[in-house]
Design a protein around this motif. Sequence first.
Motif, PDB file in Angstrom:
ATOM      1  N   ASP A  78       1.548  -6.317  -3.730  1.00  0.00           N
ATOM      2  CA  ASP A  78       2.110  -4.980  -3.917  1.00  0.00           C
ATOM      3  C   ASP A  78       2.320  -4.368  -2.543  1.00  0.00           C
ATOM      4  O   ASP A  78       1.586  -4.671  -1.597  1.00  0.00           O
ATOM      5  CB  ASP A  78       1.157  -4.094  -4.743  1.00  0.00           C
ATOM      6  N   ILE A  79       3.290  -3.490  -2.445  1.00  0.00           N
ATOM      7  CA  ILE A  79       3.565  -2.835  -1.163  1.00  0.00           C
ATOM      8  C   ILE A  79       2.432  -1.894  -0.775  1.00  0.00           C
ATOM      9  O   ILE A  79       2.284  -1.525   0.388  1.00  0.00           O
ATOM     10  CB  ILE A  79       4.916  -2.089  -1.236  1.00  0.00           C
ATOM     11  N   SER A  80       1.603  -1.504  -1.760  1.00  0.00           N
ATOM     12  CA  SER A  80       0.482  -0.605  -1.493  1.00  0.00           C
ATOM     13  C   SER A  80      -0.774  -1.126  -2.186  1.00  0.00           C
ATOM     14  O   SER A  80      -0.707  -1.624  -3.311  1.00  0.00           O
ATOM     15  CB  SER A  80       0.815   0.788  -2.046  1.00  0.00           C
TER      16      SER A  80
ATOM     17  N   TYR B 108       9.858   5.035  -3.690  1.00  0.00           N
ATOM     18  CA  TYR B 108       9.134   4.831  -4.938  1.00  0.00           C
ATOM     19  C   TYR B 108       9.047   6.160  -5.658  1.00  0.00           C
ATOM     20  O   TYR B 108       8.585   7.156  -5.103  1.00  0.00           O
ATOM     21  CB  TYR B 108       7.734   4.262  -4.644  1.00  0.00           C
TER      22      TYR B 108
ATOM     23  N   GLU C  27       9.236   2.998   2.300  1.00  0.00           N
ATOM     24  CA  GLU C  27       9.541   2.588   0.942  1.00  0.00           C
ATOM     25  C   GLU C  27      10.112   3.731   0.107  1.00  0.00           C
ATOM     26  O   GLU C  27       9.920   4.897   0.404  1.00  0.00           O
ATOM     27  CB  GLU C  27       8.265   2.070   0.274  1.00  0.00           C
TER      28      GLU C  27
ATOM     29  N   LEU D 221       7.321   6.905  -8.449  1.00  0.00           N
ATOM     30  CA  LEU D 221       6.076   7.237  -9.158  1.00  0.00           C
ATOM     31  C   LEU D 221       4.935   7.515  -8.177  1.00  0.00           C
ATOM     32  O   LEU D 221       5.048   7.262  -6.986  1.00  0.00           O
ATOM     33  CB  LEU D 221       5.695   6.080 -10.087  1.00  0.00           C
TER      34      LEU D 221
ATOM     35  N   LEU E 271       9.956  -2.702 -11.757  1.00  0.00           N
ATOM     36  CA  LEU E 271      10.222  -2.222 -10.396  1.00  0.00           C
ATOM     37  C   LEU E 271      11.430  -1.288 -10.377  1.00  0.00           C
ATOM     38  O   LEU E 271      11.952  -0.958  -9.329  1.00  0.00           O
ATOM     39  CB  LEU E 271      10.460  -3.397  -9.449  1.00  0.00           C
TER      40      LEU E 271
ATOM     41  N   LEU F 164      -0.694   2.809 -16.294  1.00  0.00           N
ATOM     42  CA  LEU F 164      -0.282   1.393 -16.202  1.00  0.00           C
ATOM     43  C   LEU F 164      -1.102   0.530 -17.163  1.00  0.00           C
ATOM     44  O   LEU F 164      -0.565  -0.403 -17.776  1.00  0.00           O
ATOM     45  CB  LEU F 164      -0.441   0.870 -14.769  1.00  0.00           C
TER      46      LEU F 164
ATOM     47  N   GLN G 174      -3.739   1.058  -5.698  1.00  0.00           N
ATOM     48  CA  GLN G 174      -4.216   0.892  -7.078  1.00  0.00           C
ATOM     49  C   GLN G 174      -5.002  -0.409  -7.284  1.00  0.00           C
ATOM     50  O   GLN G 174      -5.386  -0.721  -8.407  1.00  0.00           O
ATOM     51  CB  GLN G 174      -3.030   0.979  -8.044  1.00  0.00           C
TER      52      GLN G 174
ATOM     53  N   ILE H 266      -3.192  -5.446 -13.561  1.00  0.00           N
ATOM     54  CA  ILE H 266      -3.558  -5.558 -14.981  1.00  0.00           C
ATOM     55  C   ILE H 266      -2.934  -6.794 -15.645  1.00  0.00           C
ATOM     56  O   ILE H 266      -3.578  -7.470 -16.444  1.00  0.00           O
ATOM     57  CB  ILE H 266      -3.219  -4.252 -15.771  1.00  0.00           C
TER      58      ILE H 266
ATOM     59  N   GLY I 153       4.714  -6.678  -7.134  1.00  0.00           N
ATOM     60  CA  GLY I 153       4.660  -5.270  -7.536  1.00  0.00           C
ATOM     61  C   GLY I 153       3.580  -5.144  -8.594  1.00  0.00           C
ATOM     62  O   GLY I 153       3.767  -4.539  -9.638  1.00  0.00           O
ATOM     63  N   THR I 154       2.417  -5.719  -8.286  1.00  0.00           N
ATOM     64  CA  THR I 154       1.363  -5.920  -9.304  1.00  0.00           C
ATOM     65  C   THR I 154       0.651  -4.630  -9.705  1.00  0.00           C
ATOM     66  O   THR I 154      -0.013  -4.580 -10.735  1.00  0.00           O
ATOM     67  CB  THR I 154       0.350  -6.984  -8.796  1.00  0.00           C
TER      68      THR I 154
ATOM     69  N   HIS J 167       2.051  -6.668   0.241  1.00  0.00           N
ATOM     70  CA  HIS J 167       3.300  -7.255   0.754  1.00  0.00           C
ATOM     71  C   HIS J 167       4.493  -6.587   0.085  1.00  0.00           C
ATOM     72  O   HIS J 167       4.494  -6.351  -1.128  1.00  0.00           O
ATOM     73  CB  HIS J 167       3.348  -8.764   0.503  1.00  0.00           C
TER      74      HIS J 167
ATOM     75  N   ARG K 119       7.312  -7.036 -13.113  1.00  0.00           N
ATOM     76  CA  ARG K 119       7.477  -6.103 -14.227  1.00  0.00           C
ATOM     77  C   ARG K 119       7.629  -4.684 -13.694  1.00  0.00           C
ATOM     78  O   ARG K 119       6.801  -4.212 -12.920  1.00  0.00           O
ATOM     79  CB  ARG K 119       6.261  -6.195 -15.164  1.00  0.00           C
TER      80      ARG K 119
ATOM     81  N   GLN L 231       0.197   1.276 -20.638  1.00  0.00           N
ATOM     82  CA  GLN L 231       1.562   0.731 -20.719  1.00  0.00           C
ATOM     83  C   GLN L 231       1.515  -0.777 -20.925  1.00  0.00           C
ATOM     84  O   GLN L 231       2.269  -1.338 -21.723  1.00  0.00           O
ATOM     85  CB  GLN L 231       2.281   1.063 -19.417  1.00  0.00           C
TER      86      GLN L 231
HETATM   87  C1  LIG Z   1       5.611   0.901 -12.202  1.00  0.00           C
HETATM   88  S1  LIG Z   1       4.486   0.021 -11.221  1.00  0.00           S
HETATM   89  C2  LIG Z   1       4.334  -1.488 -12.152  1.00  0.00           C
HETATM   90  C3  LIG Z   1       3.064  -2.224 -11.843  1.00  0.00           C
HETATM   91  C4  LIG Z   1       2.903  -3.553 -12.583  1.00  0.00           C
HETATM   92  N1  LIG Z   1       4.004  -4.451 -12.335  1.00  0.00           N
HETATM   93  C5  LIG Z   1       2.754  -3.335 -14.078  1.00  0.00           C
HETATM   94  O1  LIG Z   1       3.679  -3.636 -14.828  1.00  0.00           O
HETATM   95  O2  LIG Z   1       1.677  -2.855 -14.486  1.00  0.00           O
HETATM   96  C6  LIG Z   1       5.483  -0.547  -9.834  1.00  0.00           C
HETATM   97  C7  LIG Z   1       4.659  -1.159  -8.706  1.00  0.00           C
HETATM   98  O3  LIG Z   1       5.575  -1.701  -7.741  1.00  0.00           O
HETATM   99  C8  LIG Z   1       5.045  -1.449  -6.441  1.00  0.00           C
HETATM  100  N2  LIG Z   1       6.134  -1.498  -5.469  1.00  0.00           N
HETATM  101  C9  LIG Z   1       7.046  -0.552  -5.189  1.00  0.00           C
HETATM  102  N3  LIG Z   1       7.904  -0.985  -4.244  1.00  0.00           N
HETATM  103  C10 LIG Z   1       7.514  -2.247  -3.913  1.00  0.00           C
HETATM  104  C11 LIG Z   1       7.984  -3.212  -3.001  1.00  0.00           C
HETATM  105  N4  LIG Z   1       9.062  -2.976  -2.239  1.00  0.00           N
HETATM  106  N5  LIG Z   1       7.329  -4.390  -2.898  1.00  0.00           N
HETATM  107  C12 LIG Z   1       6.231  -4.631  -3.672  1.00  0.00           C
HETATM  108  N6  LIG Z   1       5.735  -3.753  -4.556  1.00  0.00           N
HETATM  109  C13 LIG Z   1       6.371  -2.583  -4.688  1.00  0.00           C
HETATM  110  C14 LIG Z   1       4.411  -0.081  -6.576  1.00  0.00           C
HETATM  111  O4  LIG Z   1       3.487   0.140  -5.529  1.00  0.00           O
HETATM  112  C15 LIG Z   1       3.772  -0.178  -7.958  1.00  0.00           C
HETATM  113  O5  LIG Z   1       2.477  -0.685  -7.872  1.00  0.00           O
END
Ligand SMILES: C[S@@+](CC[C@H](N)C(=O)[O-])C[C@H]1O[C@@H](n2cnc3c(N)ncnc32)[C@H](O)[C@@H]1O
Length: 288
Positions: free
Chosen positions: A82-84, A11, A9, A13, A129, A23, A87, A60, A55-56, A107, A127, A26
């Motif tokens: 979420d991919i991880s 990313y 991946e 952050l 990404l 988060l 959190q 929150i 991308g949860t 996922h 939200r 935010q």
């Molecule tokens: C900036 S955070 C935003 C979290 C949440 N959406 C919010 O607004 O509080 C971005 C999130 O996207 C996840 N993410 C990054 N790449 C992803 C992917 N390919 N598929 C799913 N989630 C992903 C990250 O792990 C992270 O948790």
Amino acid sequence: MANTLPGQETYLLSRDRAETERLNKQHQFLIDLLGYQYIHPSIPKNQLTSIADLGTGNGIWLKEIARTLPSSIPPLHLQGFDISAAQFPPQPQFHGPGKTWILLSVHDILKKWPAEHRGRYDFVHIRLLTAALKTESYKVALKNVRELLKPNGYIQWEEVDITTFHTDKTPQIPAIAKMSQSVRHAMIKMGMSPFAPQRVYEELCSSEFRNIHRQTYTTKGKEYLHDAAQEWVVGVIRALVVPSMVITGEAMYEAHAKSQAEVLVAEFEEHCKHALPLINFTVVVAQL
Ligand SMILES: C[S@@+](CC[C@H](N)C(=O)[O-])C[C@H]1O[C@@H](n2cnc3c(N)ncnc32)[C@H](O)[C@@H]1O
């Protein structure tokens, strides 16, 4: 620090405790900016039965929506992906008046969903990404969102862009130009789009989605959001400008980038004594 492993991946952050806390703060700021509208007024809320948040992060948004939506029978199905899992809360949780369970699964939005999720959701929320998707990945992500949705289901995708560091005072101070430039260059180097809201909108317009609306919520003129907006930008400087400076080569090491970022934070905070940070948060909604 940025998670960028070859073949894995992309990313920008981190996923440590400080980022989880960022988060949460935010979320509160963005909901204040939206005027407590979790779901855009163009979407009929009372018909929703099954909601997915992609991308949860720490979940929150789902936790808060469970608190704000009325209880229903059967209870709402709330699912985060979420991919991880780094959190995710340690235990599955249930929230809100309906004691709705929030299910969280690992996922990648760029991969096909297992059969049990396809066609299951009438509302998909995404939200921020922008620091996770390459420019060409938006199309793939939207194709996968289509597979999650029921016929006539809705998507709501919310993003900010690189104008984030600006304020309502001109001329802008050099620190603002420097931060914008670092993040823009790092994103371009990583193959990402610094203009995520536009990217989402354009991809939706060229897809099978219909009833596409785009609305930008701004802090402009909202002095009451001054302190929260300033705190949000400072959080973004620490979370995003630091890895960006390492990626662009402006800083050799993370520690070096962190000390440079603290100087930028101090200059930004000084500037904000007489200026309002201008945050433009764009919500794009569409129907299948
Ligand atoms: C900036 S955070 C935003 C979290 C949440 N959406 C919010 O607004 O509080 C971005 C999130 O996207 C996840 N993410 C990054 N790449 C992803 C992917 N390919 N598929 C799913 N989630 C992903 C990250 O792990 C992270 O948790």
